[in-house]
Design a protein around this motif. Structure first.
Motif, PDB file in Angstrom:
ATOM      1  N   ASP A 309      42.983  44.621  28.135  1.00 18.43           N
ATOM      2  CA  ASP A 309      41.793  45.456  27.813  1.00 18.43           C
ATOM      3  C   ASP A 309      41.213  45.627  28.973  1.00 18.43           C
ATOM      4  OD1 ASP A 309      38.959  45.612  26.600  1.00 18.43           O
ATOM      5  OD2 ASP A 309      40.439  46.201  25.244  1.00 18.43           O
ATOM      6  N   PRO A 310      40.683  46.957  29.144  1.00 19.57           N
ATOM      7  CA  PRO A 310      39.964  47.450  30.299  1.00 19.57           C
ATOM      8  C   PRO A 310      38.657  46.600  30.682  1.00 19.57           C
ATOM      9  CG  PRO A 310      40.461  49.430  28.891  1.00 19.57           C
ATOM     10  CD  PRO A 310      40.810  48.310  28.319  1.00 19.57           C
ATOM     11  N   SER A 311      38.145  45.877  29.485  1.00 18.06           N
ATOM     12  CA  SER A 311      36.787  45.139  29.766  1.00 18.06           C
ATOM     13  C   SER A 311      37.261  43.696  30.204  1.00 18.06           C
ATOM     14  CB  SER A 311      36.260  44.888  28.350  1.00 18.06           C
ATOM     15  OG  SER A 311      37.158  44.129  27.564  1.00 18.06           O
ATOM     16  N   ASP A 312      38.695  43.303  30.428  1.00 20.06           N
ATOM     17  CA  ASP A 312      39.297  42.067  31.157  1.00 20.06           C
ATOM     18  C   ASP A 312      39.637  42.212  32.402  1.00 20.06           C
ATOM     19  OD1 ASP A 312      38.618  40.324  28.966  1.00 20.06           O
ATOM     20  OD2 ASP A 312      40.464  40.911  27.878  1.00 20.06           O
ATOM     21  N   VAL A 313      39.562  43.615  33.115  1.00 16.97           N
ATOM     22  CA  VAL A 313      40.235  43.644  34.224  1.00 16.97           C
ATOM     23  C   VAL A 313      39.648  42.831  35.333  1.00 16.97           C
ATOM     24  CG1 VAL A 313      40.582  45.433  36.180  1.00 16.97           C
ATOM     25  CG2 VAL A 313      40.889  45.976  33.851  1.00 16.97           C
ATOM     26  N   GLU A 314      38.403  42.914  35.567  1.00 14.79           N
ATOM     27  CA  GLU A 314      37.867  42.295  36.873  1.00 14.79           C
ATOM     28  C   GLU A 314      38.172  40.742  36.502  1.00 14.79           C
ATOM     29  OE1 GLU A 314      36.420  43.242  39.434  1.00 14.79           O
ATOM     30  OE2 GLU A 314      36.878  45.150  38.592  1.00 14.79           O
ATOM     31  N   LYS A 315      37.944  40.002  35.398  1.00 14.38           N
ATOM     32  CA  LYS A 315      38.186  38.771  35.153  1.00 14.38           C
ATOM     33  C   LYS A 315      39.686  38.250  35.478  1.00 14.38           C
ATOM     34  CE  LYS A 315      36.147  37.395  31.140  1.00 14.38           C
ATOM     35  NZ  LYS A 315      36.144  36.712  29.712  1.00 14.38           N
ATOM     36  N   THR A 316      40.448  39.290  34.978  1.00  9.44           N
ATOM     37  CA  THR A 316      42.138  39.073  35.259  1.00  9.44           C
ATOM     38  C   THR A 316      42.422  39.033  36.727  1.00  9.44           C
ATOM     39  OG1 THR A 316      42.322  40.187  33.196  1.00  9.44           O
ATOM     40  CG2 THR A 316      44.445  39.838  34.772  1.00  9.44           C
ATOM     41  N   LEU A 317      41.702  40.037  37.566  1.00  9.46           N
ATOM     42  CA  LEU A 317      42.128  40.461  38.863  1.00  9.46           C
ATOM     43  C   LEU A 317      41.509  38.957  39.569  1.00  9.46           C
ATOM     44  CD1 LEU A 317      41.319  44.017  39.548  1.00  9.46           C
ATOM     45  CD2 LEU A 317      43.559  42.864  39.661  1.00  9.46           C
ATOM     46  N   LYS A 318      40.362  38.405  39.327  1.00  6.74           N
ATOM     47  CA  LYS A 318      39.806  37.160  39.808  1.00  6.74           C
ATOM     48  C   LYS A 318      40.564  35.958  39.636  1.00  6.74           C
ATOM     49  CE  LYS A 318      34.817  37.336  40.356  1.00  6.74           C
ATOM     50  NZ  LYS A 318      33.734  37.772  39.778  1.00  6.74           N
ATOM     51  N   ALA A 319      40.984  35.941  38.525  1.00  7.33           N
ATOM     52  CA  ALA A 319      42.003  34.616  37.964  1.00  7.33           C
ATOM     53  C   ALA A 319      43.070  34.609  38.733  1.00  7.33           C
ATOM     54  CB  ALA A 319      42.185  34.750  36.416  1.00  7.33           C
ATOM     55  N   ILE A 320      43.755  35.959  38.908  1.00  9.29           N
ATOM     56  CA  ILE A 320      45.064  36.085  39.893  1.00  9.29           C
ATOM     57  C   ILE A 320      44.797  35.850  41.148  1.00  9.29           C
ATOM     58  CG2 ILE A 320      46.604  37.837  40.792  1.00  9.29           C
ATOM     59  CD1 ILE A 320      46.423  39.520  37.936  1.00  9.29           C
ATOM     60  N   GLU A 321      43.757  36.331  41.873  1.00  2.76           N
ATOM     61  CA  GLU A 321      43.454  35.752  43.243  1.00  2.76           C
ATOM     62  C   GLU A 321      43.100  34.500  43.233  1.00  2.76           C
ATOM     63  OE1 GLU A 321      39.844  37.115  45.764  1.00  2.76           O
ATOM     64  OE2 GLU A 321      40.677  38.966  44.882  1.00  2.76           O
ATOM     65  N   ALA A 322      42.602  33.547  42.213  1.00  4.05           N
ATOM     66  CA  ALA A 322      42.227  32.404  42.278  1.00  4.05           C
ATOM     67  C   ALA A 322      43.518  31.514  42.415  1.00  4.05           C
ATOM     68  CB  ALA A 322      41.555  31.809  41.114  1.00  4.05           C
TER      69      ALA A 322
END
Length: 343
Positions: A309-322
């Motif tokens: 969902d577009p609202s989850d993009v930032e959270k997802t990118l952060k989790a992937i980076e982590a």
């Protein structure tokens, strides 16, 4: 002269020795649920822990590494090909939202050279460690007369589990969702029959250093497939519900991305939204391969594509980076045929 199994080409002693040599690597992959040690007739794994799930679903994946194995023969490097075998299986399990529990490998060889078999299993164990899966069994089969003495093949399968409510099946994807692409580590384990037509398959050719690769051709091509299990766990722990997930394997973008889409949805991927690794550009140029064929055969730098969902993009990118991975927003979904469009 009395015949025996050794004279027929199968060395039982070598089999025992390879098991002894691999034991240390296998031990490093153990999980508390594994019952008994190495050497039983079957691998035993307790399912006591999954009783906490509402509706546990077992997931399985099986695969080999294809003709990438030819490069291991040419370079006489056998300790990474096992990572590929694990990756191809556990990534499929992770793709459905599952946690891999255990893995079993199968190695067929022309002649059992214990040190070589142990090196292959070392790679398998490393793949298992990267995905938190226990290596609970395997088979090494010596096939004299069927395979050349210096050749082998390796395959395996993984079993994982997911609570049905957490399964990723693409059914909730709708128009306007965001596509996130996760970096691959290179060619992974698909399309090597074409790779072997583009480049000379000699030790000299594979040992050639290319400035644009920053490594030799052989090092670049033999780079193990990236394992995305910990990344998917990181996204889940961040509270993101991944709507769809494609593991980009054989068939590239065109075959794999539509597999996660429901009817009536088109995935639009922007080709210039991320960095394409130089190996693909080099291969396309040197082989005179059409762009469509490249995207239809290779991962082109994206090992997984997720729909969120577009609202989850930032959270997802952060989790992937982590989790130590790299990702980009690479496109979106729209109403249309169930297919992928590259723009």
């Amino acid at each position: 002269m009395a015949l025996d199994y050794k004279k027929a080409g199968v060395d039982i002693e070598a089999g025992y020795k390879s098991v002894e040599l691999m034991k240390a690597y296998v031990k490093e992959t153990m999980r508390p649920e594994v019952l008994g040690g190495l050497g039983g007739f079957s691998g035993a794994f307790s399912l006591k822990d999954i009783k906490n799930m509402e509706d546990p679903v077992l997931l399985s994946g099986t695969d080999g590494v294809g003709t990438k194995i030819k490069l291991a023969f040419l370079l006489d490097k056998h300790d990474t090909i096992g990572i590929d075998a694990v990756a191809m299986c556990v990534n499929d399990v992770a793709c459905a939202g599952g946690e891999p529990l255990f893995f079993l490998d199968y190695i067929a060889c022309g002649k059992n050279i214990p040190e070589k078999i142990a090196a292959i299993v070392k790679g398998v164990a490393e793949g298992c460690k990267q995905s938190d899966a226990a290596l609970i069994g395997g088979e090494t089969a010596e096939h004299p007369g069927l395979m050349p003495e210096d050749e082998y093949d390796v395959a395996g399968f993984a079993v994982g589990v997911v609570d049905r409510k957490n399964m990723i099946d693409g059914s909730s994807i709708k128009a306007g969702d965001t596509l996130i692409g996760v970096a691959s580590s290179g060619v992974h384990s698909n399309g090597f029959s074409l790779v072997r037509k583009v480049f000379d398959m000699t030790k000299e050719s594979l040992d050639t250093y290319y400035d644009e690769l920053g490594a030799t051709l052989g090092e670049t091509l033999l780079t193990p497939t990236r394992i995305y299990v910990k990344m998917m766990k990181s996204i889940k722990n961040a509270g993101v519900k991944v709507k769809g997930c494609s593991h980009i394997t054989g068939g590239g973008f065109y075959e794999n991305i539509p597999r996660m889409l429901p009817e009536g949805i088109t995935a639009v991927v922007k080709k210039d939204s991320y960095d394409i690794p130089p190996i693909f550009t080099l291969m396309q140029k040197k082989g005179g391969i059409e762009e469509q064929m490249m995207y239809n055969t290779y991962n082109m730098g994206l090992g997984m594509v997720l729909a969120v969902d577009p609202s989850d993009v930032e959270k997802t990118l952060k989790a992937i980076e982590a989790s130590g991975d790299k990702a980009w927003v690479v496109g979106e979904t729209k109403a249309g045929e169930r297919k992928v469009e590259l723009v």
